[in-house]
Design an enzyme around this catalytic site. Structure first.
Site, PDB file in Angstrom:
ATOM      1  CG  HIS A 258     -29.037   7.158   3.126  1.00 22.20           C
ATOM      2  ND1 HIS A 258     -28.535   7.213   1.830  1.00 22.20           N
ATOM      3  CD2 HIS A 258     -30.364   7.382   3.031  1.00 22.20           C
ATOM      4  CE1 HIS A 258     -29.537   7.465   1.005  1.00 22.20           C
ATOM      5  NE2 HIS A 258     -30.654   7.582   1.693  1.00 22.20           N
TER       6      HIS A 258
ATOM      7  CG  HIS B  93      -6.561   4.926   9.286  1.00 17.53           C
ATOM      8  ND1 HIS B  93      -7.588   4.072   8.928  1.00 17.53           N
ATOM      9  CD2 HIS B  93      -6.319   4.718  10.597  1.00 17.53           C
ATOM     10  CE1 HIS B  93      -7.951   3.388   9.997  1.00 17.53           C
ATOM     11  NE2 HIS B  93      -7.198   3.756  11.027  1.00 17.53           N
TER      12      HIS B  93
ATOM     13  CG  ASP C 181      -6.771   1.596  15.730  1.00 13.85           C
ATOM     14  OD1 ASP C 181      -7.264   2.657  15.317  1.00 13.85           O
ATOM     15  OD2 ASP C 181      -6.885   0.521  15.138  1.00 13.85           O
TER      16      ASP C 181
HETATM   17  C1  1DF Z   1     -10.881  -1.538  12.693  1.00 13.46           C
HETATM   18  C2  1DF Z   1      -9.517  -1.350  12.949  1.00 13.46           C
HETATM   19  C3  1DF Z   1     -11.627  -0.486  12.182  1.00 13.46           C
HETATM   20  C4  1DF Z   1      -8.941  -0.135  12.683  1.00 13.46           C
HETATM   21  C5  1DF Z   1     -11.031   0.758  11.949  1.00 13.46           C
HETATM   22  O1  1DF Z   1     -11.696   1.810  11.412  1.00 13.46           O
HETATM   23  C6  1DF Z   1      -9.689   0.961  12.264  1.00 13.46           C
HETATM   24  C7  1DF Z   1     -11.483  -2.824  12.960  1.00 13.46           C
HETATM   25  C8  1DF Z   1     -12.912   1.608  10.752  1.00 13.46           C
HETATM   26  O2  1DF Z   1     -11.103  -3.494  13.930  1.00 13.46           O
HETATM   27  O3  1DF Z   1     -12.387  -3.218  12.206  1.00 13.46           O
HETATM   28  O4  1DF Z   1      -9.175   2.184  12.187  1.00 13.46           O
HETATM   29  N1  1DF Z   1      -7.538  -0.052  12.793  1.00 13.46           N
HETATM   30  O5  1DF Z   1      -6.914   0.968  12.446  1.00 13.46           O
HETATM   31  O6  1DF Z   1      -6.903  -1.089  13.131  1.00 13.46           O
HETATM   32 MN    MN Z   2      -7.200   2.887  13.005  1.00 13.41          MN
END
Ligand code: 1DF
Ligand code: MN
Length: 347
Positions: A28, A183, A309
């Site tokens: 949305h 995060h 992850d």
């Molecule tokens: C991505 C990586 C997206 C992580 C995430 O949440 C995330 C990504 C939206 O690859 O775009 O948690 N991460 O923690 O590396």
């Molecule tokens: Mn992540």
């Protein structure tokens, strides 16, 4: 299919999920452009609307809390996931909507954990937009839902938690003695511009820049002198910070000594001492031996925890490579299992 390790449980500690309801709300926003947040549009414009296999795959995996996720865990040798509502969670919504959504998603998470208590545990989503409600929700989630702490996806609509109006959240976390996982989120609207045209705003670099900035703002603000028992967890081996301890300490001391900024007051400890005493790092997205070894050397063996992850980083053989880290069996057990059990008080 990767077999369980006979010597330790593999607990993955930064594993994303979301509800179909939240996905609809993101769609949305994307369709009606109801917020100003270029990082959000770049991130979820891809994962929610793109037709590439990577986006479609993620779209399905992130919303599944049942058979698909469990079979993916079996396929990659993961015994247990610590679940957290994927970024930016409820933080992009108007205050009242965000407060309600945090409650309802936490209820759903608790149901999932109840159905599979040996496979899932989780952190509570909270809405920093309303710090008092966020503190109450954290308490409800820990005392009544069995969640293990709270999750905040870095900035909330361009605001950072070093602003004292948010500190009810830290007060609650310290009183409950549970960690807050900071995060990543995409860089805030104020900082994202030069990242966008080269697609550097998300996990390739922007996430770490945004999140490490957030952490340094917290430290310099004196939040850890006010809440000395506060526990903060970071992913991605500390978002680059371990590499910077020496320089941050040196430069911070100089700024304090020369009274260079209104925003920098003397602290009780060096910045790196807070990083070592108030922080834990997970290895999400950083299944890379030299970096893990360095983080363990800087932080101590008991402060570095395994994370995959999922579903953003879903690499089938990853745990087999991690089983080969140059560690004793006891240290590997700390990395994969016991550090997480202690920090998040898992049964
Ligand atoms: C991505 C990586 C997206 C992580 C995430 O949440 C995330 C990504 C939206 O690859 O775009 O948690 N991460 O923690 O590396
Ligand atoms: Mn992540």
């Amino acid at each position: 299919m990767i077999p369980q390790n006979p010597h330790y449980k593999r607990i993955a500690t930064e594993e994303g999920w979301m509800t179909p309801e939240l996905m609809k709300m993101y769609l949305h926003i994307l369709e009606n452009k109801t917020i100003h947040d270029p990082g959000f549009f770049n991130l979820w414009g891809f994962f929610a609307q793109n037709s590439s296999p990577r986006a479609k795959d993620l779209f399905a995996r992130i919303q599944d809390l049942g058979e698909r996720r469990l079979s993916d865990m079996d396929a990659t040798g993961i015994d247990m996931q610590l679940l957290m509502l994927t970024a930016p969670g409820v933080q992009v919504f108007e205050k009242n909507i965000a407060v309600d959504l945090a409650r309802s998603t936490n209820d759903q998470l608790a149901q999932t954990i109840k159905a599979h208590p040996t496979r899932f545990c989780g952190l509570a989503a909270i809405a920093p937009q309303d710090p008092e409600s966020a503190a109450k929700e954290m308490e409800r989630a820990v005392h009544h839902l069995g969640l293990k702490g709270a999750l905040i996806n870095s900035h909330t609509q361009g605001e950072y938690l070093d602003d004292e109006k948010f500190w009810a959240i830290f007060e609650a976390a310290e009183a409950l003695d549970v960690p807050i996982y900071i995060h990543p989120n995409s860089p805030s609207p104020q900082m994202v511009e030069p990242y966008l045209s080269r697609c550097l705003d998300a996990a390739i670099c922007g996430f770490a820049a945004e999140t490490s900035l957030h952490v340094l703002r917290l430290i310099v603000s004196g939040v850890f002198d006010r809440f000395p028992k506060l526990k903060i967890v970071l992913g991605h081996l500390g978002e680059g910070l371990p590499y910077w301890h020496y320089r941050i300490d040196f430069m911070h001391a100089g700024i304090v000594r020369s009274n260079r900024s209104e925003g920098v007051k003397p602290l009780k400890k060096k910045p790196s001492e807070y990083l070592r005493e108030n922080f834990w790092y997970t290895s999400s997205g950083m299944a890379w031996e030299p970096a893990i070894t360095f983080a363990q050397k800087i932080m101590g063996m008991d402060r570095v925890l395994y994370a995959m992850d999922y579903p953003y980083q879903y690499v089938e053989e990853e745990v087999l490579a991690m089983d080969q880290l140059p560690l004793t069996l006891e240290e590997k057990k700390m990395f994969f299992q016991t550090n997480a059990q202690k920090l998040f008080r898992l049964e």
